[in-house]
Design a protein around this motif. Structure first.
Motif, PDB file in Angstrom:
ATOM      1  N   ASP A   1      25.322   8.216  29.320  1.00 12.13           N
ATOM      2  CA  ASP A   1      24.464   7.702  28.250  1.00 12.13           C
ATOM      3  C   ASP A   1      24.543   8.580  27.006  1.00 12.13           C
ATOM      4  OD1 ASP A   1      23.721   5.676  29.934  1.00 12.13           O
ATOM      5  OD2 ASP A   1      21.830   6.613  30.541  1.00 12.13           O
ATOM      6  N   TRP A   2      24.517   9.898  27.214  1.00  9.73           N
ATOM      7  CA  TRP A   2      24.616  10.808  26.076  1.00  9.73           C
ATOM      8  C   TRP A   2      25.990  10.715  25.408  1.00  9.73           C
ATOM      9  CZ3 TRP A   2      21.761  14.944  23.739  1.00  9.73           C
ATOM     10  CH2 TRP A   2      20.410  14.950  24.095  1.00  9.73           C
ATOM     11  N   ARG A   3      27.036  10.550  26.187  1.00 10.95           N
ATOM     12  CA  ARG A   3      28.371  10.431  25.602  1.00 10.95           C
ATOM     13  C   ARG A   3      28.470   9.172  24.751  1.00 10.95           C
ATOM     14  NH1 ARG A   3      32.499   7.563  27.178  1.00 10.95           N
ATOM     15  NH2 ARG A   3      31.486   7.105  29.185  1.00 10.95           N
ATOM     16  N   GLN A   4      27.963   8.052  25.267  1.00  7.44           N
ATOM     17  CA  GLN A   4      28.006   6.816  24.495  1.00  7.44           C
ATOM     18  C   GLN A   4      27.123   6.900  23.254  1.00  7.44           C
ATOM     19  OE1 GLN A   4      26.961   3.676  27.199  1.00  7.44           O
ATOM     20  NE2 GLN A   4      28.691   4.062  28.573  1.00  7.44           N
ATOM     21  N   ALA A   5      25.955   7.537  23.382  1.00  3.96           N
ATOM     22  CA  ALA A   5      25.075   7.692  22.229  1.00  3.96           C
ATOM     23  C   ALA A   5      25.713   8.584  21.172  1.00  3.96           C
ATOM     24  CB  ALA A   5      23.738   8.274  22.672  1.00  3.96           C
ATOM     25  N   ALA A   6      26.427   9.628  21.623  1.00  4.84           N
ATOM     26  CA  ALA A   6      27.116  10.500  20.667  1.00  4.84           C
ATOM     27  C   ALA A   6      28.212   9.745  19.927  1.00  4.84           C
ATOM     28  CB  ALA A   6      27.695  11.711  21.397  1.00  4.84           C
ATOM     29  N   GLN A   7      28.893   8.848  20.619  1.00  2.81           N
ATOM     30  CA  GLN A   7      29.914   8.036  19.956  1.00  2.81           C
ATOM     31  C   GLN A   7      29.292   7.097  18.936  1.00  2.81           C
ATOM     32  OE1 GLN A   7      32.015   6.106  23.157  1.00  2.81           O
ATOM     33  NE2 GLN A   7      33.131   7.963  23.756  1.00  2.81           N
ATOM     34  N   ARG A   8      28.147   6.488  19.286  1.00  3.05           N
ATOM     35  CA  ARG A   8      27.464   5.619  18.325  1.00  3.05           C
ATOM     36  C   ARG A   8      26.985   6.418  17.118  1.00  3.05           C
ATOM     37  NH1 ARG A   8      24.864   3.805  23.027  1.00  3.05           N
ATOM     38  NH2 ARG A   8      22.906   4.745  22.326  1.00  3.05           N
ATOM     39  N   LEU A   9      26.429   7.613  17.380  1.00  2.00           N
ATOM     40  CA  LEU A   9      25.976   8.452  16.276  1.00  2.00           C
ATOM     41  C   LEU A   9      27.136   8.867  15.385  1.00  2.00           C
ATOM     42  CD1 LEU A   9      23.626   9.983  14.950  1.00  2.00           C
ATOM     43  CD2 LEU A   9      24.124  11.896  16.466  1.00  2.00           C
ATOM     44  N   GLN A  10      28.261   9.176  15.991  1.00  3.35           N
ATOM     45  CA  GLN A  10      29.440   9.550  15.216  1.00  3.35           C
ATOM     46  C   GLN A  10      29.898   8.394  14.338  1.00  3.35           C
ATOM     47  OE1 GLN A  10      32.760  10.735  17.623  1.00  3.35           O
ATOM     48  NE2 GLN A  10      34.053  11.292  15.885  1.00  3.35           N
ATOM     49  N   GLY A  11      29.873   7.176  14.881  1.00  2.61           N
ATOM     50  CA  GLY A  11      30.241   6.011  14.076  1.00  2.61           C
ATOM     51  C   GLY A  11      29.276   5.768  12.931  1.00  2.61           C
TER      52      GLY A  11
ATOM     53  N   PRO B   1      13.376  19.696  18.711  1.00  2.85           N
ATOM     54  CA  PRO B   1      12.840  18.370  18.381  1.00  2.85           C
ATOM     55  C   PRO B   1      13.923  17.377  17.974  1.00  2.85           C
ATOM     56  CG  PRO B   1      12.311  19.944  16.652  1.00  2.85           C
ATOM     57  CD  PRO B   1      12.862  20.730  17.792  1.00  2.85           C
ATOM     58  N   ALA B   2      15.031  17.886  17.390  1.00  2.00           N
ATOM     59  CA  ALA B   2      16.111  16.975  17.015  1.00  2.00           C
ATOM     60  C   ALA B   2      16.738  16.333  18.251  1.00  2.00           C
ATOM     61  CB  ALA B   2      17.166  17.724  16.204  1.00  2.00           C
TER      62      ALA B   2
ATOM     63  N   PHE C   1      16.788  12.425  19.309  1.00  2.00           N
ATOM     64  CA  PHE C   1      18.072  11.798  19.611  1.00  2.00           C
ATOM     65  C   PHE C   1      18.044  11.109  20.970  1.00  2.00           C
ATOM     66  CE2 PHE C   1      22.263  12.195  21.667  1.00  2.00           C
ATOM     67  CZ  PHE C   1      23.029  11.433  20.796  1.00  2.00           C
ATOM     68  N   HIS C   2      17.447  11.768  21.957  1.00  2.00           N
ATOM     69  CA  HIS C   2      17.376  11.169  23.292  1.00  2.00           C
ATOM     70  C   HIS C   2      16.497   9.916  23.291  1.00  2.00           C
ATOM     71  CE1 HIS C   2      17.317  11.001  27.683  1.00  2.00           C
ATOM     72  NE2 HIS C   2      16.017  10.817  27.603  1.00  2.00           N
ATOM     73  N   ALA C   3      15.365   9.987  22.584  1.00  2.00           N
ATOM     74  CA  ALA C   3      14.424   8.864  22.609  1.00  2.00           C
ATOM     75  C   ALA C   3      14.913   7.681  21.780  1.00  2.00           C
ATOM     76  CB  ALA C   3      13.053   9.323  22.106  1.00  2.00           C
ATOM     77  N   LEU C   4      15.479   7.940  20.609  1.00  2.00           N
ATOM     78  CA  LEU C   4      15.800   6.866  19.672  1.00  2.00           C
ATOM     79  C   LEU C   4      17.234   6.364  19.797  1.00  2.00           C
ATOM     80  CD1 LEU C   4      14.017   8.268  16.492  1.00  2.00           C
ATOM     81  CD2 LEU C   4      13.134   6.640  18.168  1.00  2.00           C
ATOM     82  N   VAL C   5      18.166   7.238  20.172  1.00  2.00           N
ATOM     83  CA  VAL C   5      19.569   6.830  20.226  1.00  2.00           C
ATOM     84  C   VAL C   5      20.025   6.622  21.667  1.00  2.00           C
ATOM     85  CG1 VAL C   5      21.922   7.417  19.540  1.00  2.00           C
ATOM     86  CG2 VAL C   5      20.003   8.087  18.085  1.00  2.00           C
ATOM     87  N   VAL C   6      19.758   7.609  22.541  1.00  2.00           N
ATOM     88  CA  VAL C   6      20.203   7.471  23.932  1.00  2.00           C
ATOM     89  C   VAL C   6      19.423   6.364  24.630  1.00  2.00           C
ATOM     90  CG1 VAL C   6      20.461   8.665  26.136  1.00  2.00           C
ATOM     91  CG2 VAL C   6      20.874   9.898  24.011  1.00  2.00           C
ATOM     92  N   ARG C   7      18.088   6.408  24.531  1.00  2.00           N
ATOM     93  CA  ARG C   7      17.243   5.405  25.177  1.00  2.00           C
ATOM     94  C   ARG C   7      16.908   4.222  24.281  1.00  2.00           C
ATOM     95  NH1 ARG C   7      18.666   6.287  30.038  1.00  2.00           N
ATOM     96  NH2 ARG C   7      18.083   8.320  30.870  1.00  2.00           N
ATOM     97  N   ARG C   8      17.426   4.218  23.063  1.00  2.00           N
ATOM     98  CA  ARG C   8      17.282   3.092  22.136  1.00  2.00           C
ATOM     99  C   ARG C   8      15.833   2.735  21.861  1.00  2.00           C
ATOM    100  NH1 ARG C   8      22.058   0.429  21.184  1.00  2.00           N
ATOM    101  NH2 ARG C   8      23.802   1.042  22.483  1.00  2.00           N
TER     102      ARG C   8
ATOM    103  N   LEU D   1       6.446  10.886  19.206  1.00  2.00           N
ATOM    104  CA  LEU D   1       7.507  11.754  18.701  1.00  2.00           C
ATOM    105  C   LEU D   1       7.033  12.575  17.502  1.00  2.00           C
ATOM    106  CD1 LEU D   1      10.691   9.503  18.890  1.00  2.00           C
ATOM    107  CD2 LEU D   1      10.144  11.476  20.296  1.00  2.00           C
ATOM    108  N   ALA D   2       6.300  11.927  16.585  1.00  2.00           N
ATOM    109  CA  ALA D   2       5.815  12.646  15.407  1.00  2.00           C
ATOM    110  C   ALA D   2       4.860  13.764  15.804  1.00  2.00           C
ATOM    111  CB  ALA D   2       5.142  11.677  14.441  1.00  2.00           C
ATOM    112  N   ALA D   3       3.941  13.463  16.728  1.00  2.00           N
ATOM    113  CA  ALA D   3       2.998  14.483  17.167  1.00  2.00           C
ATOM    114  C   ALA D   3       3.699  15.618  17.908  1.00  2.00           C
ATOM    115  CB  ALA D   3       1.929  13.850  18.061  1.00  2.00           C
ATOM    116  N   GLY D   4       4.619  15.276  18.795  1.00  2.00           N
ATOM    117  CA  GLY D   4       5.324  16.313  19.548  1.00  2.00           C
ATOM    118  C   GLY D   4       6.203  17.182  18.670  1.00  2.00           C
TER     119      GLY D   4
END
Length: 242
Positions: free
Chosen positions: A20-30, A101-102, A106-113, A137-140
Motif C-alpha cells: 500500500d505504501w509503495r503504491q501510494a508513493a507512486q501516486r504521490l510521485q505522479g 505528522p507528515a 500521508f498514511h491517512a490521506l494517500v495510503v488509506r485514501r 488529523l488537524a488536532a493531532g
C-alpha cells in the motif's frame, strides 16, 4: 461512525501495508511530477521584466498570477527545494520532527485514501473519514508540532517561499494567456492531479475495509437497511409465458 464486528479482525499484514505504501508513493510521485512540471524556464527570463501591476482589477490580477504560476512552476519548485535544503541544514532535528505528522497525514490521506478504520476492544470498528478525519488529523498534528516546538520552524519553512512565489507571480511580466488557454491549462493540471491520486476501485475497496474481510454489521441495522431497500426497490417485471 462505528459498526459492530463480531469477530476479531485479520492479523496485521506488514506485506500488505508495504505494498500500500509503495503504491501510494507512486501516486504521490505522479502528482508531484504533474504539479512541478518538466519545463524549466531560463533563469534570465525568470528574473527579468519586473513591473508592479498597473490595475487592481481582481480578475486581471488573478489571471496574471495564475499565468506566471503555471509558466514558472518548475522554477518555483527548484527555489522551494533550495530553501528547504537551507532550512534542513540549519535545523535538521526540526525537519525530522516535521516528518512525524507528515507521515501520519500521508498514511491517512494517500495510503488509506481518507478512510481510517480503528478497531476497538469491544469489537466495534470506528471509521474516520471526511470532516471527522480532518479534525482528528488537524488536532493531532497541532499537538505534535507544539510538543516538538517546531511551529516557528514550519512557518519559516512554508511562509517565506509561499510569499516569495506569490509576489514574483504578481510582479513579473510574461506573455499573458487568453482566458480559454488559462482555463484549459488549469483544467489539464487538475485532471492530471486527480488521475494521480484517485482510483474509484481502490477507494471503494477502502470504504468497505480495504483488502480485509467486510465488517459484520449490527443485525438490527442490517435488517432495517434491507427493509428500506425492499420498500424502494422497483417491482420485478412479470415474464409472459407463451
Amino acid at each position: 461512525m462505528a459498526s459492530k464486528n463480531g469477530e476479531r479482525g485479520k492479523p496485521f499484514n506488514i506485506l500488505q501495508l508495504r505494498d500500500d505504501w509503495r503504491q501510494a508513493a507512486q501516486r504521490l510521485q505522479g502528482g508531484i511530477r504533474a504539479l512541478v512540471g518538466s519545463h524549466l524556464r531560463p533563469w534570465r527570463e525568470f528574473a527579468a521584466d519586473f513591473s508592479m501591476p498597473t490595475s487592481l482589477d481582481r480578475p486581471q490580477l488573478f489571471s496574471r498570477m495564475m499565468t506566471n504560476l503555471l509558466h514558472f512552476r518548475t522554477n518555483y519548485s527548484v527555489c522551494c527545494i533550495c530553501w528547504s535544503v537551507v532550512c534542513a541544514i540549519r535545523k535538521p532535528f526540526a525537519l525530522l520532527c516535521l516528518a512525524v505528522p507528515a507521515l501520519a497525514c500521508f498514511h491517512a490521506l494517500v495510503v488509506r485514501r481518507g478512510v481510517i478504520h480503528l478497531p476497538l476492544h469491544n469489537g466495534c470498528v470506528v471509521t474516520l473519514m471526511n470532516q471527522r478525519l480532518m479534525v482528528v488529523l488537524a488536532a493531532g498534528c497541532s499537538a505534535l508540532l507544539l510538543l516538538f516546538g517546531v511551529v516557528s520552524f514550519l512557518l519559516v519553512l512554508v511562509t517565506i517561499p509561499a510569499l516569495g512565489v506569490l509576489l514574483h507571480a504578481l510582479c513579473v511580466t510574461t506573455t499573458s494567456l487568453t482566458k480559454s488557454d488559462l482555463s484549459s491549462s488549469t483544467a489539464e493540471l487538475l485532471h492530471t492531479l486527480h488521475a494521480a491520486f484517485h482510483d474509484k476501485e481502490a477507494e471503494t475497496a477502502e470504504l468497505e475495509g480495504g483488502m480485509a474481510e467486510p465488517i459484520l454489521r449490527d443485525p438490527d441495522m442490517a435488517r432495517k437497511v434491507e427493509q428500506i431497500r425492499q420498500k424502494y426497490r422497483p417491482p420485478a417485471k412479470k415474464v409472459s409465458q407463451d
